[in-house]
Design a protein around this motif. Structure first.
Motif, mmCIF file in Angstrom:
data_model
loop_
_atom_site.group_PDB
_atom_site.id
_atom_site.type_symbol
_atom_site.label_atom_id
_atom_site.label_comp_id
_atom_site.label_asym_id
_atom_site.label_seq_id
_atom_site.Cartn_x
_atom_site.Cartn_y
_atom_site.Cartn_z
ATOM 1 N N ILE A 98 -0.558 7.686 -3.735
ATOM 2 C CA ILE A 98 -0.143 6.928 -2.552
ATOM 3 C C ILE A 98 1.380 6.897 -2.528
ATOM 4 N N GLN A 151 4.899 5.497 -1.486
ATOM 5 C CA GLN A 151 5.499 4.226 -1.098
ATOM 6 C C GLN A 151 6.904 4.450 -0.544
ATOM 7 N N GLU A 168 -0.263 -0.387 0.554
ATOM 8 C CA GLU A 168 -0.665 0.387 -0.616
ATOM 9 C C GLU A 168 -1.743 -0.310 -1.437
ATOM 10 N N LEU A 223 0.826 5.578 -7.753
ATOM 11 C CA LEU A 223 1.802 5.164 -6.755
ATOM 12 C C LEU A 223 3.075 5.980 -6.962
#
Length: 227
Positions: free
Chosen positions: A5, A7, A14, A31
């Motif tokens: 994901i 950011q 998220e 992340l």
């Protein structure tokens, strides 16, 4: 399934995405901060989540599209890695040229946060394999710039190539989006951008599980590829 994901400054969905992926796969995603220039090896799904990257200054998603990591996202997409952009993520994918068109200010000129109905217009994508074509599902929206716009030739091409994946159904178009378009994919069908938030209808506590099938379908797709 190994997911990442992305950011950006201003990303705020998220955690929702992580929870949805955990439910579907039993595994936590990675992340990745937008300033990175590479992604971990073995990533087979990249997600650009919702929020207000860079405060939506200039245009929603416009600055995020030029973040260092986006060059690697584009490279991985070209190699066939699955990419999902939701809300602000959809805006960034369009601004980066991974999907055609643009997301403009809602026709009402107001932020809209409510549930809509979505017609599943295409099921031949890894994202929609567990839905039925023509099925109407529930999904929340939360955006100020979700009015999908493209020129007539682009719209006709999207229609003709079956690349309109979701449409607002039953008069629930919340933003004036052309042809009720709520989500589109690229020609290769491995990149999907959509304004509604399927990650927010994945648990019993949400009152609806219609979004969970999107993530379970991705997990099934990648499991089959790995087998």
């Amino acid at each position: 399934m190994h997911a990442a994901i992305i950011q950006f400054p201003g990303t705020n969905r998220e955690a929702d995405m992580s929870a949805a992926l955990r439910l579907a796969t039993g595994r936590d995603p990675r992340l990745v901060w937008h300033g990175e220039t590479s992604l971990p090896a073995g990533i087979d799904l990249i997600i650009l989540p919702g929020g207000f990257s860079y405060g939506d200054y200039l245009r929603a998603g416009a600055i995020a599209a030029h973040s260092p990591v986006m060059r690697e996202v584009a490279r991985r997409a070209e190699a066939g890695v699955l990419v999902l952009g939701v809300c602000n993520g959809f805006q960034a994918l369009c601004e980066a040229g991974l999907l055609p068109g643009a997301l403009m200010r809602n026709a009402s000129l107001r932020f809209v946060c409510r549930e809509v109905k979505l017609e599943v217009a295409a099921t031949d994508t890894p994202f929609t394999r567990l839905y039925r074509r023509g099925e109407v599902i529930r999904c929340p929206v939360a955006h100020a710039d979700g009015n999908y716009f493209a020129d007539a030739a682009t719209l006709d091409a999207l229609e003709g190539e079956g690349r309109v994946v979701f449409r607002y159904a039953e008069g629930t178009n919340p933003n004036g989006s052309q042809r009720d378009i709520a989500g589109i994919c690229n020609v290769r069908r491995n990149v999907l951008g959509m304004m509604p938030h399927p990650e927010d209808f994945t648990e019993e506590a949400h009152g609806c599980l219609d979004g969970l099938r999107l993530f379970k379908g991705l997990a099934d797709e990648l499991s089959e590829k790995a087998a």
